[in-house]
Every structure is written in structure tokens, then in C-alpha cells.
Design a protein around this motif. Structure first.
Motif, PDB file in Angstrom:
ATOM      1  N   ARG A   1      50.468  48.186  42.764  1.00  0.00           N
ATOM      2  CA  ARG A   1      49.654  47.772  41.609  1.00  0.00           C
ATOM      3  C   ARG A   1      48.894  46.473  41.898  1.00  0.00           C
ATOM      4  NH1 ARG A   1      53.436  46.449  37.043  1.00  0.00           N
ATOM      5  NH2 ARG A   1      53.515  48.694  36.686  1.00  0.00           N
ATOM      6  N   ASN A   2      49.575  45.503  42.472  1.00  0.00           N
ATOM      7  CA  ASN A   2      48.943  44.188  42.659  1.00  0.00           C
ATOM      8  C   ASN A   2      47.996  44.150  43.848  1.00  0.00           C
ATOM      9  OD1 ASN A   2      49.998  42.010  40.657  1.00  0.00           O
ATOM     10  ND2 ASN A   2      51.724  43.367  41.076  1.00  0.00           N
ATOM     11  N   LEU A   3      48.228  44.992  44.852  1.00  0.00           N
ATOM     12  CA  LEU A   3      47.265  45.053  45.951  1.00  0.00           C
ATOM     13  C   LEU A   3      45.957  45.666  45.450  1.00  0.00           C
ATOM     14  CD1 LEU A   3      48.092  45.811  49.608  1.00  0.00           C
ATOM     15  CD2 LEU A   3      46.013  46.715  48.628  1.00  0.00           C
ATOM     16  N   GLU A   4      46.068  46.737  44.675  1.00  0.00           N
ATOM     17  CA  GLU A   4      44.866  47.365  44.102  1.00  0.00           C
ATOM     18  C   GLU A   4      44.126  46.378  43.191  1.00  0.00           C
ATOM     19  OE1 GLU A   4      43.949  50.518  44.823  1.00  0.00           O
ATOM     20  OE2 GLU A   4      42.177  50.462  43.552  1.00  0.00           O
ATOM     21  N   ARG A   5      44.874  45.640  42.402  1.00  0.00           N
ATOM     22  CA  ARG A   5      44.279  44.687  41.447  1.00  0.00           C
ATOM     23  C   ARG A   5      43.595  43.530  42.178  1.00  0.00           C
ATOM     24  NH1 ARG A   5      48.071  42.844  36.530  1.00  0.00           N
ATOM     25  NH2 ARG A   5      47.975  45.086  36.166  1.00  0.00           N
ATOM     26  N   ALA A   6      44.250  42.995  43.209  1.00  0.00           N
ATOM     27  CA  ALA A   6      43.667  41.885  43.982  1.00  0.00           C
ATOM     28  C   ALA A   6      42.387  42.327  44.670  1.00  0.00           C
ATOM     29  CB  ALA A   6      44.670  41.381  45.018  1.00  0.00           C
ATOM     30  N   ASP A   7      42.408  43.531  45.216  1.00  0.00           N
ATOM     31  CA  ASP A   7      41.228  44.060  45.894  1.00  0.00           C
ATOM     32  C   ASP A   7      40.067  44.194  44.905  1.00  0.00           C
ATOM     33  OD1 ASP A   7      39.931  45.362  48.217  1.00  0.00           O
ATOM     34  OD2 ASP A   7      39.939  47.097  46.909  1.00  0.00           O
ATOM     35  N   MET A   8      40.342  44.730  43.724  1.00  0.00           N
ATOM     36  CA  MET A   8      39.285  44.901  42.724  1.00  0.00           C
ATOM     37  C   MET A   8      38.735  43.565  42.251  1.00  0.00           C
ATOM     38  SD  MET A   8      37.282  46.665  40.903  1.00  0.00           S
ATOM     39  CE  MET A   8      37.728  48.394  40.749  1.00  0.00           C
ATOM     40  N   THR A   9      39.595  42.578  42.075  1.00  0.00           N
ATOM     41  CA  THR A   9      39.136  41.260  41.616  1.00  0.00           C
ATOM     42  C   THR A   9      38.145  40.654  42.610  1.00  0.00           C
ATOM     43  OG1 THR A   9      41.164  40.835  40.376  1.00  0.00           O
ATOM     44  CG2 THR A   9      39.884  38.914  41.027  1.00  0.00           C
ATOM     45  N   THR A  10      38.444  40.736  43.905  1.00  0.00           N
ATOM     46  CA  THR A  10      37.516  40.167  44.897  1.00  0.00           C
ATOM     47  C   THR A  10      36.227  40.972  44.977  1.00  0.00           C
ATOM     48  OG1 THR A  10      38.614  41.423  46.664  1.00  0.00           O
ATOM     49  CG2 THR A  10      39.327  39.155  46.321  1.00  0.00           C
ATOM     50  N   ARG A  11      36.313  42.295  44.890  1.00  0.00           N
ATOM     51  CA  ARG A  11      35.098  43.116  44.925  1.00  0.00           C
ATOM     52  C   ARG A  11      34.189  42.785  43.743  1.00  0.00           C
ATOM     53  NH1 ARG A  11      35.134  48.143  47.681  1.00  0.00           N
ATOM     54  NH2 ARG A  11      36.982  48.454  48.930  1.00  0.00           N
ATOM     55  N   LEU A  12      34.801  42.656  42.588  1.00  0.00           N
ATOM     56  CA  LEU A  12      34.032  42.383  41.366  1.00  0.00           C
ATOM     57  C   LEU A  12      33.294  41.052  41.480  1.00  0.00           C
ATOM     58  CD1 LEU A  12      33.418  43.041  38.386  1.00  0.00           C
ATOM     59  CD2 LEU A  12      35.590  41.979  37.793  1.00  0.00           C
ATOM     60  N   ILE A  13      33.996  40.013  41.889  1.00  0.00           N
ATOM     61  CA  ILE A  13      33.360  38.688  41.996  1.00  0.00           C
ATOM     62  C   ILE A  13      32.292  38.700  43.090  1.00  0.00           C
ATOM     63  CG2 ILE A  13      33.758  36.233  42.351  1.00  0.00           C
ATOM     64  CD1 ILE A  13      36.721  36.787  41.817  1.00  0.00           C
ATOM     65  N   ASP A  14      32.596  39.339  44.199  1.00  0.00           N
ATOM     66  CA  ASP A  14      31.678  39.342  45.330  1.00  0.00           C
ATOM     67  C   ASP A  14      30.343  39.976  44.956  1.00  0.00           C
ATOM     68  OD1 ASP A  14      30.780  38.953  47.888  1.00  0.00           O
ATOM     69  OD2 ASP A  14      31.780  40.695  48.736  1.00  0.00           O
ATOM     70  N   VAL A  15      30.396  41.160  44.368  1.00  0.00           N
ATOM     71  CA  VAL A  15      29.146  41.861  44.036  1.00  0.00           C
ATOM     72  C   VAL A  15      28.365  41.106  42.968  1.00  0.00           C
ATOM     73  CG1 VAL A  15      28.177  43.992  43.110  1.00  0.00           C
ATOM     74  CG2 VAL A  15      30.067  44.086  44.735  1.00  0.00           C
ATOM     75  N   ARG A  16      29.066  40.576  41.976  1.00  0.00           N
ATOM     76  CA  ARG A  16      28.360  39.825  40.929  1.00  0.00           C
ATOM     77  C   ARG A  16      27.714  38.567  41.500  1.00  0.00           C
ATOM     78  NH1 ARG A  16      27.368  43.582  37.330  1.00  0.00           N
ATOM     79  NH2 ARG A  16      29.169  44.280  36.135  1.00  0.00           N
ATOM     80  N   SER A  17      28.377  37.870  42.390  1.00  0.00           N
ATOM     81  CA  SER A  17      27.801  36.646  42.951  1.00  0.00           C
ATOM     82  C   SER A  17      26.632  36.963  43.879  1.00  0.00           C
ATOM     83  CB  SER A  17      28.861  35.827  43.688  1.00  0.00           C
ATOM     84  OG  SER A  17      29.461  36.582  44.710  1.00  0.00           O
TER      85      SER A  17
END
Length: 309
Positions: free
Chosen positions: A165-181
């Protein structure tokens, strides 16, 4: 020690449900953001495809990235293994073989969630109905997580669930910030302030972080404030640091985990030492890209250590 097949199914069940919930959150947040933006930014729907890492697959089916096609692709497309319906079906298939491990209440919650998604997310939905159904997915995924936390034996199988659960969540958090930035880097000055506010509000909404960041007494919604919170705040359950910390805690309770725990420690140390406020845009992109590589590497190491024996 748990059988590797059992550990693998628990791990992936947790990742699939987390992926479905994250995708529902993303679509909801983007829909709200688009209502605040001028029509010329409608191409922002493509951003969701990029965040979920399904650009190539989407391009095989659609020429344009419009709200209707992107939503259908991410919500109910059976050809997309990362769609909400596909992810939940995969989670249920894994859970079906875990009946001796999963509490009855959790199994029933997952069945109800899959049935709800199968019946409620098919076909073309109005924007209002879609928002209501996605909220239903998020609520039921939360109920499933609560049932596991409250009734499942907290043994080795539970630790693999926490890791997945937390590996999937951590991966999504970085992807989300990266694309938005990255999106912000490409804007002209006329649009920049409006888009910056909208994009960071969208990040907070997708991570349910709006209340948490307000409690940290962040009065202005700046890039630095959002990054500090969703990357480094170790008290927020969807921050990268919190997820890495939970993975470390879970690994510490498993045998043969010394090397994996050391990797988690190194990741956390690099995050703690990062000066996010002073990073140039390209350095921030590199920093986030590196965290995604580390999550992929950690997954590969977990696979070779426990899941594919």
C-alpha cells in the motif's frame, strides 16, 4: 515465514486497491481544477494519463486527450490494466486465493467495492454522477483498509500489505508532484500565477492534504509549502516520507530485511536533507525522478527477496 505466493498476493492486492483509490482521487481533483481554468487549458486532461504512466497505451486507442476519453480510459477501460475497474478486479482475484488469511469482513468489503465499481462506473456518466461514483470508490476503499487494520492478524502477511500500500502511495505522490511541477515550467508569465494556484490546490485535493497543510499553519499556498508538506511531513499519511517510514517499519518486522531497511534509511535521509525551497525546477524534477527510481528499485528488491522464491 510466509509462503512467497501468499506474500505476493497480499502485496499486490494492497497495491491494486491503493492504485484504484489514487486514480479516483486524481480524476476528482482534476475535474474540480478544470472548472477553475480557461478553456485553453483543457489539454490538462492528458496530464492524468502521464501521471498514471499510461501514455503509450492511451495513444494506441485515442488521438486526443479529452475529458470524456481520459475519464473512460482511467475509470472503466478493460484494456487499461491500470483503470479503476481493472485494478479492483485484479485485487479481488488476488484476494480470492487469500480466504484463509483475510478476515471475512475485509473480503466482503472488497467484494462490495468491486461490485459497486463494476455496476456504477460502466458507460458514459455525467460529471455529477461520475463525481458521486468516484467518491463511493474512495469511501469503500477506506472501509476495506479499515477492516484490514481492525480485524486482520498483524503478522507477516499484514506487513506485506503495509509495504504494498505505501509503496504504491509513495510512487503516486512523487508522480503527481513531478508532472504538476513540469507543467508549471512550460507556462508563460500571464498564466503562471493562476495555474500555479490551481495546480497546487489540485495536488492537495488529490492527496486529501488540504486540512493537514492548514493545520501546519501555511497561510499562503506556495510551491515550497506544498512540497514541504507532501514530501517531507512525516505525520501526514500520504507524504513520501511517511510512506517510506511505514515501509521501513514493516520491513523491520520481516526476516532477511537488513539490506532493505538500509535502503529505506538512505531514502529517508536523502529526503530529509533535500532543500526543496532552493531547488531550481529542473533540480526538483531530477529529485522526484530519483525518488521514483528508488521506489522501483525497492519493489524489485522486495520481489527478489520475498515474492519470487
Amino acid at each position: 515465514m510466509l509462503l512467497s505466493k501468499v506474500a505476493e498476493r497480499v502485496y499486490w492486492m494492497a497495491r491494486y486497491v491503493e492504485r484504484a483509490e489514487n486514480t479516483a482521487r486524481l480524476i476528482q481533483a482534476n475535474t474540480r481544477m478544470m472548472l477553475d481554468l480557461p478553456m485553453r487549458h483543457q489539454d490538462s486532461w492528458r496530464t492524468l494519463v502521464v501521471i498514471t504512466g499510461s501514455n503509450a497505451l492511451y495513444g494506441e486507442q485515442y488521438a486526443q486527450a479529452e475529458e470524456r476519453t481520459v475519464s473512460r480510459f482511467l475509470i472503466s477501460d478493460r484494456q487499461n490494466p491500470g483503470s479503476i475497474r481493472s485494478s479492483l478486479n485484479a485485487a479481488r482475484e488476488n484476494a480470492r486465493t487469500l480466504r484463509d488469511i483475510l478476515p471475512r469482513q475485509a473480503w466482503e468489503c472488497l467484494n462490495e467495492l468491486c461490485l459497486y465499481a463494476s455496476n456504477g462506473l460502466a458507460g458514459n456518466l455525467s460529471r455529477t454522477r461520475q463525481a458521486e461514483r468516484l467518491r463511493g470508490v474512495i469511501e469503500r476503499a477506506g472501509t476495506f483498509a479499515g477492516a484490514l487494520s481492525n480485524t486482520m492478524l498483524h503478522d507477516e502477511a499484514y506487513e506485506f500489505l503495509r509495504i504494498g500500500r505505501n509503496l504504491e502511495r509513495a510512487d503516486m505522490t512523487t508522480r503527481l508532484i513531478d508532472v504538476r511541477s513540469v507543467n508549471l515550467m512550460m507556462l508563460d508569465s500571464d498564466d503562471k500565477f493562476l495555474m500555479e494556484q490551481a495546480q497546487w490546490r489540485s495536488v492537495l485535493a488529490a492527496l486529501s492534504a488540504s486540512t493537514g497543510i492548514r493545520r501546519r499553519k501555511q497561510r499562503r499556498l506556495t510551491q515550497t509549502a506544498v512540497l514541504q508538506f507532501v514530501v517531507k511531513d512525516d505525520a501526514f499519511p500520504r507524504s513520501f516520507a511517511y510512506c517510506a517510514s511505514v515501509m521501513r517499519s514493516a520491513l523491520q518486522r520481516l526476516p532477511r530485511s537488513r539490506a532493505l531497511v538500509r535502503i529505506c534509511n538512505e531514502i529517508l535521509e536523502r529526503v530529509e536533507q533535500a532543500d526543496l525551497a532552493r531547488m531550481a525546477p529542473e533540480d526538483l524534477h531530477s529529485f522526484l525522478d530519483q525518488r521514483q527510481i528508488e521506489m522501483a528499485d525497492l519493489h524489485a528488491r522486495i520481489e527478489s527477496t520475498y515474492l519470487q522464491l
